[in-house]
Design a protein around this motif. Structure first.
Motif, PDB file in Angstrom:
ATOM      1  N   ARG A   9       0.816  -1.213   0.000  1.00  0.00           N
ATOM      2  CA  ARG A   9       0.000   0.000   0.000  1.00  0.00           C
ATOM      3  C   ARG A   9       0.857   1.273   0.000  1.00  0.00           C
ATOM      4  N   ASP A  31       0.705  -5.468   4.557  1.00  0.00           N
ATOM      5  CA  ASP A  31       0.958  -4.072   4.902  1.00  0.00           C
ATOM      6  C   ASP A  31       0.245  -3.775   6.208  1.00  0.00           C
ATOM      7  N   ASN A  33      -0.825  -0.993   6.965  1.00  0.00           N
ATOM      8  CA  ASN A  33      -1.781   0.072   6.652  1.00  0.00           C
ATOM      9  C   ASN A  33      -1.563   1.275   7.559  1.00  0.00           C
ATOM     10  N   GLU A  36      -2.933   4.661   6.197  1.00  0.00           N
ATOM     11  CA  GLU A  36      -4.347   4.681   5.825  1.00  0.00           C
ATOM     12  C   GLU A  36      -4.843   6.124   5.756  1.00  0.00           C
ATOM     13  N   PRO A  45      -6.241  -3.625  -5.843  1.00  0.00           N
ATOM     14  CA  PRO A  45      -6.035  -4.500  -4.691  1.00  0.00           C
ATOM     15  C   PRO A  45      -5.308  -5.780  -5.096  1.00  0.00           C
ATOM     16  N   GLU A  49      -4.971 -10.078   0.967  1.00  0.00           N
ATOM     17  CA  GLU A  49      -4.306  -9.021   1.722  1.00  0.00           C
ATOM     18  C   GLU A  49      -4.183  -9.398   3.188  1.00  0.00           C
ATOM     19  N   VAL A  51      -3.275  -7.560   6.712  1.00  0.00           N
ATOM     20  CA  VAL A  51      -3.001  -6.321   7.427  1.00  0.00           C
ATOM     21  C   VAL A  51      -2.168  -6.718   8.635  1.00  0.00           C
ATOM     22  N   MET A 174      -0.548   6.456  -4.347  1.00  0.00           N
ATOM     23  CA  MET A 174      -0.190   6.776  -2.957  1.00  0.00           C
ATOM     24  C   MET A 174       0.893   7.852  -2.984  1.00  0.00           C
TER      25      MET A 174
END
Length: 332
Positions: A9, A31, A33, A36, A45, A49, A51, A174
């Motif tokens: 991310r 990640d 995150n 965020e 995506p 995933e 987190v 990002m």
């Protein structure tokens, strides 16, 4: 390939997932995150995933993969200086642990996102992979120590590759503006002033963030005997610039902007011009898709479309250090 990507991310990771999916690969992203809410545009995506902090990855998380692409890190010099101990904990210790777990899981290739900042204050111009390393920051030192330790794990079944990436710039879903090219362009839009914090003479090798992602894929797909256990500068010889040259390119895009040498960092000791001959020799078909001019034109267009403003430049959304300072409790 079935690929495990850490930091998916992030600024480069967002491009990497997009390109891997376009190439038909199966991708798991991992990640924490931590950033965020910092997204600029929608991201593609991964197929799956996690987190998860990279320090908490277990060998069971890595079953069945062909390659690990390890990008997750405290990601530049100012962030690394915020808490050097934490920088080594995440950038070095967690990276070495992850490599050991990948080897234990039988993953044949491990790609590590390093940096040309390991050259620090270069002893000469046009540095190659065999020249002395001169790290000036915790961030750069953490990258060197990881290379050294992970290299010792290499054998017939485990093949690490170390990407010493040039300084990233350019558009990403990002977006970051705490990078020299993006920062100078952002300051011109925010203030009508190109604020250069040094005297403008230091050299930096530059590469678009999407080209770094492309290099990861090229090195993952390369034959083992070509790239096994190598540290490779990732960039292009023609894309070495002095900071003042970047300022000139900003003025070409925004002629009304003035140049201001603020002197905040005095004589910047980080000064390195880098050679990329090894990359060209090992992967002769790999060429950068962006140069400084085309990458800046794209980013300028995107910033104008988004109405990039003084509030954007000064706020935490695009400055990772400001976001991190407010979220240290998540990682400390």
């Amino acid at each position: 390939m079935n690929v495990f990507v850490t930091g998916h991310r992030g600024y480069i990771g967002a491009h990497l997932i997009d390109l891997l999916k376009q190439g038909g690969h199966t991708v798991t992203g991992c990640d924490l995150n931590l950033f965020e809410g910092c997204g600029w545009e929608p991201v593609v995506p991964p197929d799956r995933e996690l987190v998860k902090d990279t320090r908490a990855i277990e060998v069971s998380d890595l079953d069945g993969f062909d390659c690990v692409m390890h990008l997750a890190a405290i990601s530049n010099d100012p962030m690394g200086a915020l808490d050097p101990k934490l920088t080594f904990d995440i950038n070095r210790d967690a990276s070495i642990r992850l490599a050991r777990l990948a080897k234990q899981a039988g993953i044949p290739r491990f790609l590590f996102a390093g940096s040309c900042s390991v050259y620090g204050k270069g002893t000469k111009l046009d540095l190659d992979e065999n020249d002395p390393l001169n790290p000036l920051t915790a961030y750069a030192q953490s990258k060197i120590e990881t290379e050294t330790a992970v290299s010792e794990l290499a054998d017939d079944t485990f093949s690490p590759v170390f990407l010493r990436n040039a300084t990233a710039f350019g558009h990403s879903p990002m977006l970051r503006i705490d990078l020299v090219v993006n920062n100078l362009l952002g300051s011109a839009l925010a203030y009508g002033e190109i604020r250069i914090k040094s005297d403008g003479t230091p050299w930096r090798p530059l590469i678009h963030c999407r080209d770094i992602a492309r290099a990861f894929i090229a090195l993952a797909e390369a034959p083992k005997d070509v790239v096994h256990n190598r540290a490779i500068n990732v960039g292009d010889n023609a894309q070495n610039y002095q900071v003042k040259d970047v300022g000139d390119q900003v003025r070409r895009l925004i002629p009304s902007a003035t140049v201001a040498y603020t002197g905040e960092v005095g004589s910047d000791p980080r000064d390195y011009r880098v050679k990329f001959d090894l990359l060209n020799r090992l992967l002769p078909d790999f060429k950068l898709q962006y140069d400084l001019v085309s990458g800046m034109e794209e980013l300028h267009r995107k910033m104008v479309e988004h109405g990039f403003s003084k509030a954007d430049f000064e706020g935490p959304q695009f400055v990772r250090l400001k976001t991190l300072e407010g979220r240290m409790d998540r990682i400390s």
